[in-house]
Design an enzyme around this catalytic site. Structure first.
Site, PDB file in Angstrom:
ATOM      1  N   ASP A   1      -2.422  -0.220   5.785  1.00 12.63           N
ATOM      2  CA  ASP A   1      -2.550   0.339   6.917  1.00 12.63           C
ATOM      3  C   ASP A   1      -4.143   0.669   7.234  1.00 12.63           C
ATOM      4  O   ASP A   1      -4.589   0.925   8.179  1.00 12.63           O
ATOM      5  CB  ASP A   1      -1.964   1.419   7.252  1.00 12.63           C
ATOM      6  CG  ASP A   1      -2.499   2.796   6.301  1.00 12.63           C
ATOM      7  OD1 ASP A   1      -2.418   2.581   4.966  1.00 12.63           O
ATOM      8  OD2 ASP A   1      -2.673   3.679   6.765  1.00 12.63           O
TER       9      ASP A   1
ATOM     10  N   ASP B   1       0.873  -1.367   0.148  1.00 11.84           N
ATOM     11  CA  ASP B   1       0.002   0.086  -0.095  1.00 11.84           C
ATOM     12  C   ASP B   1       1.008   1.199  -0.024  1.00 11.84           C
ATOM     13  O   ASP B   1       2.260   1.121   0.182  1.00 11.84           O
ATOM     14  CB  ASP B   1      -1.022  -0.065   1.147  1.00 11.84           C
ATOM     15  CG  ASP B   1      -1.669   1.239   1.288  1.00 11.84           C
ATOM     16  OD1 ASP B   1      -2.208   1.677   0.578  1.00 11.84           O
ATOM     17  OD2 ASP B   1      -1.699   1.635   2.738  1.00 11.84           O
TER      18      ASP B   1
ATOM     19  N   ASP C   1       0.045   5.159   0.723  1.00  8.97           N
ATOM     20  CA  ASP C   1      -0.315   6.242   2.086  1.00  8.97           C
ATOM     21  C   ASP C   1      -0.221   5.415   3.282  1.00  8.97           C
ATOM     22  O   ASP C   1      -1.227   4.527   3.520  1.00  8.97           O
ATOM     23  CB  ASP C   1      -1.359   6.967   1.823  1.00  8.97           C
ATOM     24  CG  ASP C   1      -1.293   8.028   0.644  1.00  8.97           C
ATOM     25  OD1 ASP C   1      -0.687   8.932   0.895  1.00  8.97           O
ATOM     26  OD2 ASP C   1      -1.619   7.413  -0.623  1.00  8.97           O
TER      27      ASP C   1
HETATM   28 MG    MG Z   1      -3.007   3.277   3.471  1.00 11.74          MG
END
Ligand code: MG
Length: 256
Positions: free
Chosen positions: A206, A25, A27
């Site tokens: 996240d 991923d 960000d």
């Molecule tokens: Mg992310």
């Protein structure tokens, strides 16, 4: 947590593998979360590690993000990576053009934008981001109280609106996003996995959208959640800062 024992286990799997597939991923995983999405251009360290990872012929590296394809293409398009934009609506293979995996229809956006604009008027610092296949309402820059209150209110409004539609609400980290349910990181991750046919898979993310990916890959994959919170992943790293260090140590030691 990834303690010494877990690290050793993952490291052994890496060493024994001939064809690896890495889902990263962007960000909050490769780069820290910034106040505005446009400020998160990759730093030198991230470019260096992605270049090194991609230079190892055993690695197939996928950047899998909710961001739009133009931004990801501008930042990472020259690297030897597979890039997934808008949670799986678009995909780009190294040296190739973007391919769309979802149909385009903009009709559904009108009503959603009106609701989001309503919230934006009431919640200072918040703003709307329009992508091709989704709409996002960001409230990272709003005060805690206002952001909290208006985001819950918006969720309630949107939930009524999307009832019996192919739309889905993602209640993310200071972001509320509405998108087609056909599009998600899990479906695209599985498609790539079948295409690459690797003997080692690792996925890092996240946010809630990454949970689709963790669930879809299941036990075939070393799934690592960044940050606290409930997760379908088997492992976690506490902070985003640990990600680059972890990847370097695990995958680039032999190269350096
Ligand atoms: Mg992310």
């Amino acid at each position: 947590m990834i303690g010494t024992e877990e690290y050793h286990k993952i490291s052994e799997l890496v060493k024994r593998s001939g064809k690896r597939l890495l889902f990263l991923d962007y960000d909050g995983t490769l780069m820290p979360l910034m106040k505005f999405p446009s400020l998160s251009a990759p730093n030198e360290d991230v470019i260096r590690i992605l270049t090194s990872l991609a230079s190892d012929k055993k690695n197939n590296v996928v950047i899998i993000s909710g961001r739009d394809s133009a931004t990801l293409g501008k930042w990472l398009g020259n690297l030897d990576l597979i890039i997934v934009a808008e949670h799986g609506a678009l995909i780009k293979y190294p040296g190739k053009q973007w391919q769309e995996l979802a149909e385009e229809t903009d009709e559904w956006k009108k009503e959603i934008i009106t609701a989001m604009e309503n919230s934006s008027r009431k919640c200072g610092g918040s703003f709307i981001e329009e992508k091709r296949f989704s709409l996002a309402w960001h409230y990272r820059n709003a005060s805690y109280e206002s952001g909290n209150f208006h985001s819950r209110e918006l969720i309630r409004t949107l939930s009524k609106m999307i009832h019996n539609t192919p739309l889905q609400i993602l209640d993310g980290n200071k972001i509320i996003e509405v998108r087609f349910t056909k599009v998600n990181k899990g479906a695209i991750a599985k498609m790539i996995m079948n295409k690459v046919n690797p003997d080692f898979i690792m996925a890092l993310g996240d946010d809630r959208t990454d949970e689709d990916m963790f669930s879809a890959l299941g036990r075939d994959s070393i799934n690592i959640k960044i940050g606290p919170g409930e997760t379908a992943a088997g492992y976690s790293l506490i902070t985003q800062e640990e990600v680059v260090r972890f990847l370097k140590e695990l995958l680039l030691k032999e190269l350096n």
